[in-house]
Scaffold this motif. Structure first.
Motif, PDB file in Angstrom:
ATOM      1  N   PRO A  62      -1.975  10.487   9.824  1.00 26.27           N
ATOM      2  CA  PRO A  62      -1.193   9.946   8.713  1.00 26.27           C
ATOM      3  C   PRO A  62       0.282  10.320   8.822  1.00 26.27           C
ATOM      4  CG  PRO A  62      -2.383  11.890   8.012  1.00 26.27           C
ATOM      5  CD  PRO A  62      -2.848  11.599   9.408  1.00 26.27           C
ATOM      6  N   GLU A  88      -2.709   1.697   7.077  1.00 23.91           N
ATOM      7  CA  GLU A  88      -3.171   2.249   5.808  1.00 23.91           C
ATOM      8  C   GLU A  88      -2.963   3.754   5.712  1.00 23.91           C
ATOM      9  OE1 GLU A  88      -7.906   2.957   6.951  1.00 23.91           O
ATOM     10  OE2 GLU A  88      -7.331   1.535   5.371  1.00 23.91           O
ATOM     11  N   ASN A  89      -2.690   4.402   6.834  1.00 23.83           N
ATOM     12  CA  ASN A  89      -2.476   5.848   6.822  1.00 23.83           C
ATOM     13  C   ASN A  89      -0.997   6.227   6.845  1.00 23.83           C
ATOM     14  OD1 ASN A  89      -2.069   4.996   9.469  1.00 23.83           O
ATOM     15  ND2 ASN A  89      -3.023   6.806  10.395  1.00 23.83           N
ATOM     16  N   ILE A 232      -8.228  10.032   4.392  1.00 25.68           N
ATOM     17  CA  ILE A 232      -7.329   9.891   5.536  1.00 25.68           C
ATOM     18  C   ILE A 232      -6.771  11.249   5.963  1.00 25.68           C
ATOM     19  CG2 ILE A 232      -5.036   9.006   6.190  1.00 25.68           C
ATOM     20  CD1 ILE A 232      -5.744   6.462   4.675  1.00 25.68           C
TER      21      ILE A 232
END
Length: 234
Positions: A62, A88-89, A232
């Motif tokens: 992330p 998305e991270n 995540i």
């Protein structure tokens, strides 16, 4: 739990002094967040480009992109947003300003420049065609005015009105003994040069490096990383 990488994304500059100032700011951020990997990226002039850095970092974990930019504008709304969108991270934070710590840094630069009663202050910003950037700058102008207990007007190097030369001339015509251009830019470079040529009697130094600005970067990072899903970060 994984600490996301902080991608410090600045505009980029051909100025060696400007590059040194931004590197100094990034080193201050690293000192404040010793357990966080901090990488640099750029939206223009310099490399690596933000999209390339985001794609590389996102492949292994992330990340939080923090714009080393003082106001909302094209680079935050388009360049950085576009780089982050596929992952998305990865999340991006707002620009650094407006913020009270930036106002305190500006106040200090004005004190260092020898501001005194009767001087007019023009908050000198780079400018943007994005109306939100003008709102951000005017908000900062009001915050600095509250600290100084004085009137502060604004002027822009590009993209918005009034332009710096006009703002300085208006302040002088209003009866100011001296006009001080408060440089609302992070580092030496193109826009700092425009501010220096604005016709002001005194021009303050750019803001970076400054531990208060590094603290704003860290604050933006810590707030944004909490937006990432816990799954995540595992």
């Amino acid at each position: 739990m994984t600490r996301p990488t902080l991608i410090a994304c600045s505009h980029g500059t051909a100025s060696s002094d400007g590059r040194l100032a931004i590197r100094g700011l990034v080193e201050q951020v690293r000192a404040i967040l010793p357990d966080v990997t901090v990488e640099q990226a750029f939206v223009d002039v310099e490399t690596p480009e933000v999209a390339d850095v985001v794609a590389r970092v996102a492949a292994s974990g992330p990340a939080v992109v923090v714009p080393l930019l003082l106001s909302t504008g094209y680079h935050t709304r388009v360049d950085i947003a576009r780089a982050v969108r596929p992952f998305e991270n990865v999340v991006a934070t707002p620009a650094l300003g407006p913020h009270d710590l930036l106002a305190l840094a500006l106040e200090d630069r004005l004190r260092e420049a020898g501001i005194r009663s009767g001087d007019a202050v023009v908050l000198a910003a780079a400018g943007s065609s994005d109306p939100a950037a003008e709102v951000d700058v005017r908000t900062m102008g009001r915050r600095v005015a509250e600290l100084l207990h004085a009137r502060v007007t604004v002027g822009f190097a590009a993209g918005a009105e009034p332009r710096l030369g006009e703002a300085v001339a208006q302040a002088r015509a209003a009866g100011a003994r001296r006009v001080i251009a408060a440089s609302y830019v992070l580092a030496p470079g193109h826009f700092a040069g425009v501010i220096a040529g604005s016709g002001a009697d005194i021009v303050t130094a750019p803001l970076a490096p400054d531990l208060r600005i590094a603290a704003v970067v860290a604050e933006r990072y810590e707030t944004a990383r909490r937006e990432l899903p816990a799954s995540i970060l595992m």
